[in-house]
Write an enzyme that holds these catalytic residues in place. Sequence first.
Site, PDB file in Angstrom:
ATOM      1  N   ASN A  36      38.240  39.779  44.363  1.00  0.00           N
ATOM      2  CA  ASN A  36      39.558  39.149  44.382  1.00  0.00           C
ATOM      3  C   ASN A  36      39.479  37.649  44.118  1.00  0.00           C
ATOM      4  OD1 ASN A  36      40.838  41.551  44.866  1.00  0.00           O
ATOM      5  ND2 ASN A  36      41.109  41.217  47.058  1.00  0.00           N
ATOM      6  N   ASP A  71      39.454  38.159  34.336  1.00  0.00           N
ATOM      7  CA  ASP A  71      40.324  39.317  34.508  1.00  0.00           C
ATOM      8  C   ASP A  71      39.655  40.596  34.025  1.00  0.00           C
ATOM      9  OD1 ASP A  71      42.876  40.545  35.179  1.00  0.00           O
ATOM     10  OD2 ASP A  71      43.168  40.761  33.026  1.00  0.00           O
ATOM     11  N   ARG A 124      33.479  47.412  41.361  1.00  0.00           N
ATOM     12  CA  ARG A 124      32.728  48.667  41.357  1.00  0.00           C
ATOM     13  C   ARG A 124      31.232  48.410  41.565  1.00  0.00           C
ATOM     14  NH1 ARG A 124      36.884  49.486  37.662  1.00  0.00           N
ATOM     15  NH2 ARG A 124      35.704  48.618  35.915  1.00  0.00           N
ATOM     16  N   ASP A 164      45.328  42.432  41.584  1.00  0.00           N
ATOM     17  CA  ASP A 164      44.988  42.115  40.195  1.00  0.00           C
ATOM     18  C   ASP A 164      46.207  42.252  39.287  1.00  0.00           C
ATOM     19  OD1 ASP A 164      43.835  41.716  37.743  1.00  0.00           O
ATOM     20  OD2 ASP A 164      42.630  43.532  37.753  1.00  0.00           O
ATOM     21  N   HIS A 165      46.858  43.392  39.330  1.00  0.00           N
ATOM     22  CA  HIS A 165      47.984  43.637  38.434  1.00  0.00           C
ATOM     23  C   HIS A 165      49.233  42.861  38.858  1.00  0.00           C
ATOM     24  CE1 HIS A 165      46.118  47.686  36.924  1.00  0.00           C
ATOM     25  NE2 HIS A 165      45.367  46.618  36.686  1.00  0.00           N
ATOM     26  N   ASP A 224      48.656  39.663  37.266  1.00  0.00           N
ATOM     27  CA  ASP A 224      48.811  39.864  35.815  1.00  0.00           C
ATOM     28  C   ASP A 224      50.284  39.836  35.416  1.00  0.00           C
ATOM     29  OD1 ASP A 224      46.118  40.051  35.421  1.00  0.00           O
ATOM     30  OD2 ASP A 224      46.060  42.241  35.367  1.00  0.00           O
TER      31      ASP A 224
END
Length: 263
Positions: free
Chosen positions: A51, A104, A112, A125-126, A129
């Site tokens: 993050n 990004d 992961r 994240d989104h 975005d």
Amino acid sequence: MFNYQYVTPQQLAGFDRYKYSAMDTNPLSVYVMQHLWNRIVKVIPLWIAPNLLTFTGFVLILLNYFMLSYFDWDYTASGPGSNHAPNWVWGVSGLATFSAYALDSIDGKHARRTQSSSPLGELFDHGLDSWATSLFSLSLFSVFGISPERAVSAYTLYTVLCMVLLTFLLSHWEKYNTGVLFLPWGYDISQVTLTAVYLLTAVVGVEAWYRPLPFGYFFTDILIAMVIGKSHPCVTVAACFIILSPIFFGSHVLICSHCFIFH
């Protein structure tokens, strides 16, 4: 307000069953950029939170927007006869844009890699975005400025912005219904194009965009065509309908579409 339960127990239980699924078919991403990101993510220390990468990329985009707003608050600084922003500004914009693009692109890989991937991380994240999508478009238009001679107006800016935001919205609505996020081709292409435009402007200056291309078109026309072509299919069809409708429905639609897009 603070005691209101915004998320139901059933929705919270869905987090445990959620699994991120995406499909990327863009040749630029699959055959070029992904290989670069796989190399870059290996140098990120494991103790850095994914993050943090996400947030750092967004901060770069935000700082770039504020910097351009300082030098060009009304989108006229790049016009003929105006006091142009220094060339170093465009160089910084290019570096900031590509750095944010890289961060990004590797934050999910890093999540992961550190086994810390989670639905909340994807939401974070989104969510950022969704804000960055607007900032990208608003920042780019500082390169060209408001110029009636080149058919660039506030209407052009708002139209492009609406198309980009609608593409982002439809992509995630599609994911909500199918369970798979089909990544738009326009993302990687737009980021590479943005970086190239900024860096080229830093070298040759904004005056380079004054020159018309063959058949009387300008580079801004090409960018608008790219936005239309690489948007979500529903957005592309709607944009083409607005542009081509005068051919089929007469001059009154021509006036409306002209004022809406190319005023």
